[in-house]
Design a protein around this motif. Structure first.
Motif, PDB file in Angstrom:
ATOM      1  N   PHE A  27       0.937  -1.212   0.035  1.00 10.17           N
ATOM      2  CA  PHE A  27      -0.069  -0.094   0.004  1.00 10.17           C
ATOM      3  C   PHE A  27       0.909   1.189   0.022  1.00 10.17           C
ATOM      4  CE2 PHE A  27      -2.509  -3.141   2.175  1.00 10.17           C
ATOM      5  CZ  PHE A  27      -3.529  -3.307   1.416  1.00 10.17           C
ATOM      6  N   SER A  28       0.732   2.176  -0.882  1.00  9.38           N
ATOM      7  CA  SER A  28       1.472   3.452  -0.999  1.00  9.38           C
ATOM      8  C   SER A  28       0.511   4.658  -1.176  1.00  9.38           C
ATOM      9  CB  SER A  28       2.291   3.391  -2.291  1.00  9.38           C
ATOM     10  OG  SER A  28       1.625   3.260  -3.424  1.00  9.38           O
ATOM     11  N   VAL A  29       1.135   5.531  -1.419  1.00 16.24           N
ATOM     12  CA  VAL A  29       0.225   6.971  -1.293  1.00 16.24           C
ATOM     13  C   VAL A  29      -0.339   6.792  -2.737  1.00 16.24           C
ATOM     14  CG1 VAL A  29       0.520   9.345  -2.214  1.00 16.24           C
ATOM     15  CG2 VAL A  29       1.931   8.475  -0.731  1.00 16.24           C
ATOM     16  N   GLY A  32      -3.874   5.449  -1.439  1.00 16.66           N
ATOM     17  CA  GLY A  32      -4.776   6.003  -0.675  1.00 16.66           C
ATOM     18  C   GLY A  32      -3.992   6.452   0.536  1.00 16.66           C
ATOM     19  N   LEU A  33      -3.053   5.989   0.986  1.00  9.24           N
ATOM     20  CA  LEU A  33      -2.254   6.322   2.096  1.00  9.24           C
ATOM     21  C   LEU A  33      -1.908   8.152   1.921  1.00  9.24           C
ATOM     22  CD1 LEU A  33       0.279   3.596   2.943  1.00  9.24           C
ATOM     23  CD2 LEU A  33      -1.175   4.532   4.402  1.00  9.24           C
ATOM     24  N   PRO A  34      -1.743   8.802   3.021  1.00 16.74           N
ATOM     25  CA  PRO A  34      -1.609  10.116   2.928  1.00 16.74           C
ATOM     26  C   PRO A  34      -0.160  10.389   2.562  1.00 16.74           C
ATOM     27  CG  PRO A  34      -1.819   9.599   5.176  1.00 16.74           C
ATOM     28  CD  PRO A  34      -2.158   8.349   4.472  1.00 16.74           C
ATOM     29  N   SER A  35       0.758   9.495   3.036  1.00 24.65           N
ATOM     30  CA  SER A  35       2.258   9.442   2.958  1.00 24.65           C
ATOM     31  C   SER A  35       2.926   8.129   2.789  1.00 24.65           C
ATOM     32  CB  SER A  35       2.766  10.318   4.321  1.00 24.65           C
ATOM     33  OG  SER A  35       4.310  10.119   4.463  1.00 24.65           O
ATOM     34  N   SER A  36       4.002   7.977   2.349  1.00 27.01           N
ATOM     35  CA  SER A  36       5.057   6.817   2.269  1.00 27.01           C
ATOM     36  C   SER A  36       5.758   6.679   3.363  1.00 27.01           C
ATOM     37  CB  SER A  36       5.879   6.761   1.052  1.00 27.01           C
ATOM     38  OG  SER A  36       5.144   6.846  -0.369  1.00 27.01           O
ATOM     39  N   GLN A  37       5.670   7.594   4.490  1.00 22.81           N
ATOM     40  CA  GLN A  37       6.584   7.739   5.643  1.00 22.81           C
ATOM     41  C   GLN A  37       5.394   7.438   6.717  1.00 22.81           C
ATOM     42  OE1 GLN A  37       9.848  10.052   5.810  1.00 22.81           O
ATOM     43  NE2 GLN A  37       9.577  10.651   7.646  1.00 22.81           N
ATOM     44  N   VAL A  38       5.709   6.065   7.272  1.00 20.66           N
ATOM     45  CA  VAL A  38       4.477   5.531   8.235  1.00 20.66           C
ATOM     46  C   VAL A  38       5.456   5.150   9.501  1.00 20.66           C
ATOM     47  CG1 VAL A  38       2.606   3.843   8.739  1.00 20.66           C
ATOM     48  CG2 VAL A  38       3.073   4.647   6.186  1.00 20.66           C
ATOM     49  N   TYR A  39       4.968   5.437  10.528  1.00 15.97           N
ATOM     50  CA  TYR A  39       5.605   5.291  11.779  1.00 15.97           C
ATOM     51  C   TYR A  39       5.236   3.981  12.664  1.00 15.97           C
ATOM     52  CZ  TYR A  39       7.389   9.925  10.501  1.00 15.97           C
ATOM     53  OH  TYR A  39       7.869  10.889  10.096  1.00 15.97           O
ATOM     54  N   ASP A  40       3.685   3.743  12.736  1.00 15.74           N
ATOM     55  CA  ASP A  40       3.092   2.860  13.758  1.00 15.74           C
ATOM     56  C   ASP A  40       1.778   2.654  13.044  1.00 15.74           C
ATOM     57  OD1 ASP A  40       3.159   1.497  15.849  1.00 15.74           O
ATOM     58  OD2 ASP A  40       2.588   3.070  17.302  1.00 15.74           O
ATOM     59  N   HIS A 304       9.885   4.788   3.791  1.00 13.73           N
ATOM     60  CA  HIS A 304       9.947   5.480   2.241  1.00 13.73           C
ATOM     61  C   HIS A 304       9.061   4.791   1.622  1.00 13.73           C
ATOM     62  CE1 HIS A 304      13.252   7.849   4.084  1.00 13.73           C
ATOM     63  NE2 HIS A 304      13.973   6.584   4.168  1.00 13.73           N
ATOM     64  N   HIS A 305       8.269   3.438   1.979  1.00 15.55           N
ATOM     65  CA  HIS A 305       7.511   2.755   1.128  1.00 15.55           C
ATOM     66  C   HIS A 305       6.386   2.568   1.468  1.00 15.55           C
ATOM     67  CE1 HIS A 305      11.979   2.029   0.041  1.00 15.55           C
ATOM     68  NE2 HIS A 305      11.379   2.092  -1.113  1.00 15.55           N
ATOM     69  N   GLY A 306       5.645   3.087   2.488  1.00 18.08           N
ATOM     70  CA  GLY A 306       4.132   2.874   2.782  1.00 18.08           C
ATOM     71  C   GLY A 306       3.988   1.841   3.602  1.00 18.08           C
ATOM     72  N   VAL A 307       3.261   0.753   3.331  1.00 20.65           N
ATOM     73  CA  VAL A 307       2.718  -0.270   4.212  1.00 20.65           C
ATOM     74  C   VAL A 307       2.832  -1.511   3.490  1.00 20.65           C
ATOM     75  CG1 VAL A 307       1.001  -1.483   5.639  1.00 20.65           C
ATOM     76  CG2 VAL A 307       1.376   1.209   5.942  1.00 20.65           C
ATOM     77  N   PHE A 308       3.251  -2.677   4.106  1.00 22.98           N
ATOM     78  CA  PHE A 308       3.057  -4.012   3.334  1.00 22.98           C
ATOM     79  C   PHE A 308       2.535  -4.842   4.404  1.00 22.98           C
ATOM     80  CE2 PHE A 308       7.004  -2.071   1.827  1.00 22.98           C
ATOM     81  CZ  PHE A 308       7.001  -2.343   0.575  1.00 22.98           C
ATOM     82  N   TYR A 309       1.627  -5.642   3.509  1.00 22.18           N
ATOM     83  CA  TYR A 309       0.590  -6.442   4.309  1.00 22.18           C
ATOM     84  C   TYR A 309       1.128  -8.020   3.841  1.00 22.18           C
ATOM     85  CZ  TYR A 309      -3.934  -8.977   5.143  1.00 22.18           C
ATOM     86  OH  TYR A 309      -5.065  -9.802   5.671  1.00 22.18           O
TER      87      TYR A 309
END
Length: 845
Positions: A27-29, A32-40, A304-309
């Motif tokens: 999942f990336s921008v 629909g993610l607001p940013s590729s920098q995801v912390y938690d 830098h790459h969003g979320v991976f499921y």
């Protein structure tokens, strides 16, 4: 807790020395993610996944993302962590504003902490909240980086600052980690203090980096990272420091023993306190966090790459090479023939290339369990790899499962077999696919169906139409005297004393089957071009099918072969070789719906926010937006709904939007359930509403009209104008009757490029023609594109119609007579289906 212990057992049950790969959903921008920098990452009780980013919070329901920023109540858009509490609140810290806020498990908006202004002087510009707790008295506890010590805020706003002294000389600061014994949270400080009854002084750490992170692993151990070091602290004042070769970025416990560590540009690992690594994920990515959701799937946040499921972490991909065939020996060693001509030997999950091809022609391997010989067709040569000097001439199309017993190999139309220690052959004028010995004959699978050789006579099997298609594989269960045949177009054929086909209608992922694998007397596997299927036979000859596909974590749906060694399933595909424990199929069948809600109700395209509403007669176009959450099975959710007062049967659909375009006046209850993998969930949601009749259809209007009419008649009779003004009386009566007459209703539709509008009372019956309907009226028949199950809901007077057959809907007031299983409309006799016989009672004369 038991659920997670089971997951850990499955997940870490083997010690892997070969690097594994997995099938991730990214999942990336762009998604629909607001940013590729995801912390938690966090999952609430409804099943929503929450992501903390540098551009606000994001919530994912399995279908789409909903993003929240300062415009939605956040103090600022940079949020680093979620701090879930036992009271159902999830707390966050705005990095730029230095303000705390929270939201509830049942989301109802964001709420700022009421003592943010009081707390502000204690929070410096550089500070970051690393741990937060709210106790049963609503007192708040804060610890973190660059704090003025450890902070306690009571429910009344009284602030106590512990360890608030700073070291003046910052050149060689030694940071210290301290544990609050009661709250089990840690904080960082500059000055060394002695341990006390309330606080436990753990140790100093080597640097003042803000990348320090810590967490409670269990009741006795605390884990922490700082730059490239891993610390394991104990409440018994012991410390263990492990130097890691890569810069760390995140740490999180998985259970009391295992924890996750994320690295900058080096992926992530799951390890224990000894530093032993059990799993590796996403090499070359900067992983900030790992979250295991309620269905056992893994979520990874990155810088830098969003979320991976990772839907099924239990499915391991050993290689991405195109595997053409698999076989195993008696010691449980696996052999793989590749499409590029190479041969792999796989033992204890390590790959050893035992043959490097000179050309790129596909390799076939098969093991002779009787003589312990490994046969292969490589570089266009048929060889016994145990006796490499023994080579056989000729092309090989397939090596049979029971190689050398007695059939050795097949050419395009020639079968080679062993007889009296010599090679014999016979030909058939068909293109061969597979062959095997069955009872006292030989079954021959060809591109033109099944042939049987008995003695010297070869005949085609024509008794069963499903055996006339191409046959790719035949396996024999000798205990049951049954053959399992893989066909192209008819699924699997069970051939024996009782012969039948198992196809898509029974739950198979495809009717194009490449390979069959017999696990035991009760379980058979089917490898298709649309996924893998396990068929479990029961003593009463019934069976159940469990599917597993790319959507579940396989590298591809095009399955070429399968082997089972002990309790591990090895699956060969055109995109690689993977393996998993058989237990995951049992867990797959227990998938559940995490939540079900009616998200939105619209009346005449306008959103309604009320329950149990009363609507005017002309506001009768009602739609419902539904949402069931199962992150693991989003694409497999079915919504089952009905209008309770109208429909006795439930309707199933994958559509999340249900619309009733033209409802008649009355009381209604919309009910909806959800199912996944054909298993209904116990959650049911309802919405009640009422559509009022028009004023001319109300009892009081009928009463007024009756009184007026009676008065007029009485008046005219009273003044004796009846005799002299018959035409006037007749006209008055006609006008009154016209006023009392119910408004005419029409059905509008398009047929053959023309728009039609017909009075609904002229409709006699409707007949289904697949995706089309024939609407028969007194004058003519119209054909429209519509499914029969959707027709009644499109009419303005739904209660006038009755479905009496899977292909017929009739208008009740047009029925002239009825029998035990038929009705007559305008001399047309219409059958009543067996399942609809009870509907005849609704037709009254």
């Amino acid at each position: 807790m038991k659920h997670y212990q089971l997951l850990i057992f499955l997940f870490f049950g083997l010690n892997f020395s070969q690097a594994q790969e997995y099938t991730y959903k990214h999942f990336s921008v762009d998604d629909g993610l607001p940013s590729s920098q995801v912390y938690d990452i966090y999952q609430d009780k409804q099943g929503y996944m929450w992501f903390a980013t540098d551009k606000g919070l994001s919530r994912y329901n399995g279908y789409e993302f909903k993003n929240f920023t300062t415009a939605d109540g956040l103090p600022d858009n940079i949020v680093l962590d979620f701090f879930p509490q036992k009271n159902g609140q999830i707390w966050c810290f705005g990095y730029e504003s230095k303000k705390l806020f929270y939201f509830n498990e049942n989301f109802d908006g964001f709420k700022e902490y009421q003592y943010n202004d009081t707390l502000k002087p204690f929070l410096k510009t550089e500070c970051i909240v690393k741990s937060l707790a709210v106790d049963e008295n609503n007192s708040l506890y804060l610890g973190g980086y660059y704090f003025q010590g450890f902070i306690e805020v009571t429910k009344d706003g009284k602030i106590t600052n512990y360890f608030d002294k700073y070291q003046k000389n910052t050149a060689n600061i030694k940071r210290h980690i301290t544990l609050h014994r009661d709250k089990n949270i840690c904080f960082i400080r500059d000055i060394s203090y002695k341990s006390s009854e309330k606080f436990l002084n753990l140790t100093e750490i080597d640097t003042s980096s803000s990348r320090i992170k810590f967490a409670m692993l269990n009741e006795e151990q605390i884990i922490a990272i700082n730059t490239n070091k891993l610390y394991v602290f104990s409440k018994k004042h012991t410390k263990k420091v492990l130097k890691l070769k890569r810069a760390t970025i995140g740490i999180k416990p998985i259970d009391d023993t295992y924890f996750f560590v994320g690295f900058y540009n080096n992926g992530s690992e799951v390890m224990d306190v000894s530093g032993k690594v059990f799993k590796k994920f996403l090499p070359k990515k900067s992983i900030t966090n790992l979250f295991i959701d309620a269905e056992g799937s893994y979520w990874f946040s990155t810088l830098h790459h969003g979320v991976f499921y990772l839907k099924n972490p239990e499915i391991n991909i050993l290689t991405t090479d195109y595997i053409h065939s698999l076989t195993k020996d008696t010691k449980g060693i696996l052999y793989a023939g590749l499409n590029n001509g190479n041969i792999f030997k796989i033992h204890q999950n390590e790959i050893d290339t035992i043959y490097k091809a000179q050309n790129t022609h596909k390799t076939i391997v098969e093991y002779d369990t009787v003589h312990n010989h490994l046969y292969s067709f490589k570089d266009r040569t048929f060889t016994n790899l145990m006796l490499p000097n023994r080579k056989y001439e000729g092309f090989v199309r397939k090596i049979p499962e029971n190689v050398a017993n007695p059939i050795l190999k097949m050419h395009t139309n020639k079968i080679i077999y062993i007889k009296n220690d010599s090679l014999q052959e016979f030909e058939i004028n068909e293109k061969l696919q597979d062959v095997c010995v069955y009872r006292n004959s030989i079954l021959i699978g060809t591109s033109n169906g099944l042939f049987i050789k008995k003695d010297s006579l070869i005949t085609k099997e024509t008794a069963f139409p499903f055996l006339l298609n191409r046959i790719d594989d035949i396996d024999i269960n000798r205990q049951r005297n049954t053959a399992y045949i893989a066909t192209h177009g008819e699924g699997i054929v069970v051939y024996g004393d009782h012969t039948f086909a198992i196809d898509e209608n029974n739950g198979l992922t495809s009717n194009l089957v490449n390979e069959v694998y017999i696990e035991n007397d009760n379980i058979v596997w089917a490898c298709t071009n649309a996924g893998l299927n396990r068929i479990s036979f029961k003593p009463d000859q019934t069976f159940s099918i469990t599917n597993i596909t790319k959507d579940d974590g396989l590298p591809s749906n095009d399955i070429t072969d399968l082997e089972i060694i002990n309790d591990t399933v090895w699956v060969a595909t055109k995109q690689g070789l993977c393996y998993f424990k058989k237990d995951i199929l049992t867990e797959k069948n227990s998938s559940k719906i995490l939540s079900l809600n009616i998200q939105q109700v619209k009346v005449n395209a306008k959103t309604i926010n009320e329950d149990d509403i009363k609507l005017p007669y002309d506001q009768n176009d009602i739609s419902f937006s539904l949402q069931a959450i199962s992150q693991k099975n989003t694409n497999k959710i079915n919504y089952i709904y009905r209008l309770k007062e109208v429909d006795a049967n439930w309707i199933s659909t994958k559509n999340r939007n249900i619309r009733f375009p033209s409802l008649s006046p009355g009381n209604y209850t919309f009910q909806v359930k959800a199912s996944v993998l054909h298993v209904e969930n116990d959650k049911t949601r309802s919405y009640k509403f009422k559509i009022m009749p028009p004023f001319w259809n109300t009892w009081w209007f009928y009463g007024i009209c009756t009184l007026i009419f009676a008065g007029i008649v009485y008046l005219f009779f009273k003044i004796r104008v009846l005799t002299y003004n018959k035409d006037i009386i007749r006209e008055l009566i006609r006008l009154a009757i016209k006023r009392l007459k119910r408004k005419e209703k029409f059905l509008q539709f398009r047929s053959n490029g023309e728009d039609f509008k017909i009075p609904t009372h002229e409709i006699l019956y409707v007949k289904s023609q697949g995706n089309y309907l024939d609407i028969t009226t007194e004058k003519r028949t119209y054909t429209i594109r519509c499914k029969i199950g959707e027709f009644i809901n499109t009419t303005p007077d739904t209660l006038e119609y009755l479905r009496i057959h899977r292909s017929y809907i009739i208008r009740i007031d047009q029925v002239s007579s009825k029998g035990k299983n038929w009705v007559v409309i305008k001399e047309q006799k219409i059958p009543v289906g067996e399942t609809y016989l009870s509907e005849l009672e609704k037709i009254q004369f």
